[in-house]
Design a protein around this motif. Structure first.
Motif, PDB file in Angstrom:
ATOM      1  N   PRO A  10       0.800  -1.229   0.000  1.00 51.00           N
ATOM      2  CA  PRO A  10       0.000   0.000   0.000  1.00 51.00           C
ATOM      3  C   PRO A  10       0.830   1.275   0.000  1.00 51.00           C
ATOM      4  N   ASP A  11       1.998   1.266   0.642  1.00 49.88           N
ATOM      5  CA  ASP A  11       2.803   2.489   0.660  1.00 49.88           C
ATOM      6  C   ASP A  11       3.524   2.758  -0.673  1.00 49.88           C
ATOM      7  N   ASP A  12       3.320   1.885  -1.664  1.00 47.73           N
ATOM      8  CA  ASP A  12       3.871   2.093  -3.011  1.00 47.73           C
ATOM      9  C   ASP A  12       2.922   2.869  -3.918  1.00 47.73           C
ATOM     10  N   ILE A  13       1.766   3.272  -3.427  1.00 51.67           N
ATOM     11  CA  ILE A  13       0.740   3.850  -4.302  1.00 51.67           C
ATOM     12  C   ILE A  13       1.251   5.064  -5.078  1.00 51.67           C
ATOM     13  N   ASP A  14       2.009   5.948  -4.457  1.00 52.12           N
ATOM     14  CA  ASP A  14       2.503   7.127  -5.176  1.00 52.12           C
ATOM     15  C   ASP A  14       3.529   6.731  -6.244  1.00 52.12           C
ATOM     16  N   THR A  15       4.322   5.716  -5.966  1.00 47.83           N
ATOM     17  CA  THR A  15       5.277   5.204  -6.955  1.00 47.83           C
ATOM     18  C   THR A  15       4.529   4.621  -8.142  1.00 47.83           C
ATOM     19  N   ILE A  16       3.481   3.865  -7.868  1.00 48.09           N
ATOM     20  CA  ILE A  16       2.682   3.258  -8.942  1.00 48.09           C
ATOM     21  C   ILE A  16       2.054   4.344  -9.814  1.00 48.09           C
ATOM     22  N   ILE A  17       1.483   5.349  -9.190  1.00 44.06           N
ATOM     23  CA  ILE A  17       0.894   6.455  -9.958  1.00 44.06           C
ATOM     24  C   ILE A  17       1.965   7.146 -10.798  1.00 44.06           C
ATOM     25  N   GLY A  18       3.135   7.327 -10.234  1.00 46.57           N
ATOM     26  CA  GLY A  18       4.235   7.931 -10.991  1.00 46.57           C
ATOM     27  C   GLY A  18       4.615   7.099 -12.204  1.00 46.57           C
ATOM     28  N   PHE A  19       4.667   5.776 -12.038  1.00 52.07           N
ATOM     29  CA  PHE A  19       4.961   4.895 -13.173  1.00 52.07           C
ATOM     30  C   PHE A  19       3.862   4.972 -14.229  1.00 52.07           C
ATOM     31  N   ILE A  20       2.618   5.016 -13.793  1.00 45.54           N
ATOM     32  CA  ILE A  20       1.493   5.105 -14.738  1.00 45.54           C
ATOM     33  C   ILE A  20       1.603   6.390 -15.559  1.00 45.54           C
ATOM     34  N   ARG A  21       1.900   7.479 -14.903  1.00 40.76           N
ATOM     35  CA  ARG A  21       2.020   8.759 -15.619  1.00 40.76           C
ATOM     36  C   ARG A  21       3.213   8.759 -16.573  1.00 40.76           C
ATOM     37  N   ALA A  22       4.322   8.173 -16.132  1.00 44.08           N
ATOM     38  CA  ALA A  22       5.498   8.103 -16.999  1.00 44.08           C
ATOM     39  C   ALA A  22       5.228   7.211 -18.210  1.00 44.08           C
ATOM     40  N   LEU A  23       4.532   6.103 -18.006  1.00 45.45           N
ATOM     41  CA  LEU A  23       4.160   5.226 -19.119  1.00 45.45           C
ATOM     42  C   LEU A  23       3.236   5.960 -20.089  1.00 45.45           C
ATOM     43  N   ALA A  24       2.263   6.677 -19.547  1.00 40.22           N
ATOM     44  CA  ALA A  24       1.330   7.429 -20.393  1.00 40.22           C
ATOM     45  C   ALA A  24       2.078   8.478 -21.222  1.00 40.22           C
ATOM     46  N   ASP A  25       3.052   9.134 -20.624  1.00 41.16           N
ATOM     47  CA  ASP A  25       3.874  10.090 -21.382  1.00 41.16           C
ATOM     48  C   ASP A  25       4.605   9.381 -22.513  1.00 41.16           C
ATOM     49  N   TYR A  26       5.218   8.248 -22.219  1.00 44.11           N
ATOM     50  CA  TYR A  26       5.958   7.480 -23.224  1.00 44.11           C
ATOM     51  C   TYR A  26       5.041   7.050 -24.373  1.00 44.11           C
ATOM     52  N   GLU A  27       3.827   6.633 -24.020  1.00 44.21           N
ATOM     53  CA  GLU A  27       2.883   6.164 -25.035  1.00 44.21           C
ATOM     54  C   GLU A  27       2.094   7.297 -25.683  1.00 44.21           C
ATOM     55  N   ARG A  28       2.421   8.531 -25.334  1.00 45.54           N
ATOM     56  CA  ARG A  28       1.737   9.711 -25.873  1.00 45.54           C
ATOM     57  C   ARG A  28       0.255   9.721 -25.515  1.00 45.54           C
ATOM     58  N   LEU A  29      -0.054   9.244 -24.318  1.00 43.66           N
ATOM     59  CA  LEU A  29      -1.441   9.140 -23.873  1.00 43.66           C
ATOM     60  C   LEU A  29      -1.674   9.821 -22.521  1.00 43.66           C
ATOM     61  N   ALA A  30      -0.822  10.750 -22.155  1.00 43.58           N
ATOM     62  CA  ALA A  30      -0.937  11.409 -20.853  1.00 43.58           C
ATOM     63  C   ALA A  30      -2.313  12.049 -20.658  1.00 43.58           C
ATOM     64  N   HIS A  31      -2.902  12.525 -21.729  1.00 41.95           N
ATOM     65  CA  HIS A  31      -4.211  13.165 -21.658  1.00 41.95           C
ATOM     66  C   HIS A  31      -5.323  12.178 -21.265  1.00 41.95           C
ATOM     67  N   GLU A  32      -5.046  10.875 -21.335  1.00 44.30           N
ATOM     68  CA  GLU A  32      -6.067   9.880 -21.012  1.00 44.30           C
ATOM     69  C   GLU A  32      -6.003   9.368 -19.572  1.00 44.30           C
TER      70      GLU A  32
END
Length: 168
Positions: A10-32
């Motif tokens: 549970p204390d990894d939640i902010d890390t997970i969100i950070g990875f999701i946002r970084a992945l979305a940036d890489y995939e050009r889908l940050a707006h989603e």
């Protein structure tokens, strides 16, 4: 520089969100990206988790993640694991974290008596496609992903309350 793969806590939640946002940036889908901390926390660590996360740590620092969930094959009559997201930070790529995450998922797939491990990859993502092919993955070219979301999902879910009830 060994890589440790571990289940997210549970204390990894902010890390997970950070990875999701970084992945979305890489995939050009940050707006989603609509995921927020509370919703994600509930679905990963709440009373009825819908998905699981593995974290890749190198030198006690998270460098990647894999978010996955179970699906079911009626043809196999067994569950499978669907890898929703795999991401390794750019500076750690090529260091074995992605392969280690997939190896752990493969072991979990077998340990849980699942028939297969599947995922999707964007067709323009040649580096990832080459990486997956090198690990033995094969494309399922005869299948096309279908999706219903947003207003189309709400419209599909609407049911005439009298449908199937002659007494209406």
């Amino acid at each position: 520089m060994s890589i440790i793969i571990r289940a997210a806590r549970p204390d990894d939640i902010d890390t997970i969100i950070g990875f999701i946002r970084a992945l979305a940036d890489y995939e050009r889908l940050a707006h989603e990206v609509k995921a927020d901390r509370a919703t994600l926390f509930n679905h990963l660590f709440g009373p009825r988790p819908m998905a699981e996360v593995l974290i890749a740590d190198r030198n006690d620092a998270p460098v990647g993640f894999a978010l996955f969930f179970h699906n079911f094959s009626t043809f196999e009559g067994r569950p499978g694991i669907y890898l929703e997201d795999l991401f390794v930070v750019p500076e750690a790529r090529g260091g074995g974290a992605g392969k280690a995450l997939l190896q752990r998922l493969a072991r979990l797939t077998l340990e849980r008596d699942c028939a297969r491990l599947e995922w999707s990859v964007l067709d323009w993502n040649e580096p990832s496609i080459a990486f997956y092919r090198a690990l033995g993955a094969r494309p399922m070219d005869e299948w096309t992903v279908q999706r219903v979301d947003g207003e189309a999902l709400r419209a599909l879910a609407r049911v005439n309350s009298c449908e199937g009830h002659p007494e209406c």
